[in-house]
Design an enzyme around this catalytic site. Sequence first.
Site, PDB file in Angstrom:
ATOM      1  N   LYS A  66      -8.607  22.376  60.401  1.00 24.67           N
ATOM      2  CA  LYS A  66      -9.008  23.407  61.369  1.00 24.67           C
ATOM      3  C   LYS A  66      -8.655  22.951  62.781  1.00 24.67           C
ATOM      4  CE  LYS A  66     -12.532  25.242  58.315  1.00 24.67           C
ATOM      5  NZ  LYS A  66     -13.915  25.209  57.813  1.00 24.67           N
ATOM      6  N   ASP A  95     -17.541  32.427  61.276  1.00 22.00           N
ATOM      7  CA  ASP A  95     -17.586  32.435  59.811  1.00 22.00           C
ATOM      8  C   ASP A  95     -18.075  33.783  59.279  1.00 22.00           C
ATOM      9  OD1 ASP A  95     -16.789  30.070  58.483  1.00 22.00           O
ATOM     10  OD2 ASP A  95     -18.567  29.007  59.189  1.00 22.00           O
ATOM     11  N   GLN A 139     -19.601  23.340  59.256  1.00 20.58           N
ATOM     12  CA  GLN A 139     -18.977  23.181  57.933  1.00 20.58           C
ATOM     13  C   GLN A 139     -20.051  23.059  56.846  1.00 20.58           C
ATOM     14  OE1 GLN A 139     -15.676  23.425  57.450  1.00 20.58           O
ATOM     15  NE2 GLN A 139     -15.844  23.121  55.253  1.00 20.58           N
TER      16      GLN A 139
HETATM   17  N1  GUN Z   1     -17.148  25.412  53.348  1.00 22.89           N
HETATM   18  C1  GUN Z   1     -16.265  25.970  52.479  1.00 22.89           C
HETATM   19  N2  GUN Z   1     -15.739  27.086  52.998  1.00 22.89           N
HETATM   20  C2  GUN Z   1     -16.291  27.241  54.212  1.00 22.89           C
HETATM   21  C3  GUN Z   1     -16.140  28.226  55.238  1.00 22.89           C
HETATM   22  O1  GUN Z   1     -15.394  29.198  55.138  1.00 22.89           O
HETATM   23  N3  GUN Z   1     -16.886  28.023  56.350  1.00 22.89           N
HETATM   24  C4  GUN Z   1     -17.734  26.973  56.485  1.00 22.89           C
HETATM   25  N4  GUN Z   1     -18.440  26.885  57.621  1.00 22.89           N
HETATM   26  N5  GUN Z   1     -17.910  26.065  55.558  1.00 22.89           N
HETATM   27  C5  GUN Z   1     -17.181  26.200  54.429  1.00 22.89           C
END
Ligand code: GUN
Length: 281
Positions: free
Chosen positions: A51, A118, A95
Amino acid sequence: MRLIDGKIISASVKERVKDEVAILKEQGITTGLAVIIVGEDPASKVYVANKKKACEALGIISEEYALPENTTQEELLKLIDELNNKASINGILCQLPLPKHLDEQAVINAILPEKDVDAFHPQNVGKIMLGDYDFVPCTPAGIMEMLQYENIDISGKTCVVIGRSNIVGKPMGMLLLHKNGTVTICHSRTKDLASVCKEADVLVAAVGRPNFVTADMVKEGAVVIDVGINRVDGKLVGDVDFQNVKDKCSAITPVPGGVGPMTIAMLMQNTLTAAKKQNKR
Ligand code: GUN
């Protein structure tokens, strides 16, 4: 069979975002994303690093907050409060999964909905259900982008989603419904899953089990979207038995190189959307 190439489609999304980020910058507006990671989960660390890399390539300012495993709920909520109030940060992503002693939903609820890139906050979840939304969770958003890029029309199609998670399955079903698909969401208690899947014109597998979807579960000519990222003997494989399913369907996403790269591209898109909204653009 057509291979739906997430690398190519995500590159086009990122190119679009990059151009818009640059235009904002010319107007004196920066775009910033804060990513919080708690603990040492190796998969999460890889995702967060990816990211950050994507942000850098697109001119988005990224701030990483790597907190120790023993971080308390209060400490985490305090950081989120600071980031909610930090003008240079347009998007906040924590995350998941979080270490067990932390209350994930309380953490999600603490993120300002305007910065919730998200789209996990109840306000954003509700807006998706109403069909009037700014942010879409990155994985379902990426899948819709792929379907659109490939000119796959959803209207009137039988769509089956395997998996009912808040992150993928539920919002995925809702987005397909908004496109006038006839949607079934399957899960571990679904009776005769194979025959339900076999009806699908569009089949989305988000189970988290390697090679779960076998050729006998797939209708001839179906579009198959594989959300799975499973590690088997050090190799990444999806939820779909790709080798045997590929010749049966009209289009399929590979793993790796399918949905995965799209997810990050849509996060970048959501961060741009947040910056634009916060600056009334
Ligand atoms: N863990 C797995 N996929 C995601 C996601 O799309 N966002 C976040 N914040 N954590 C994740």
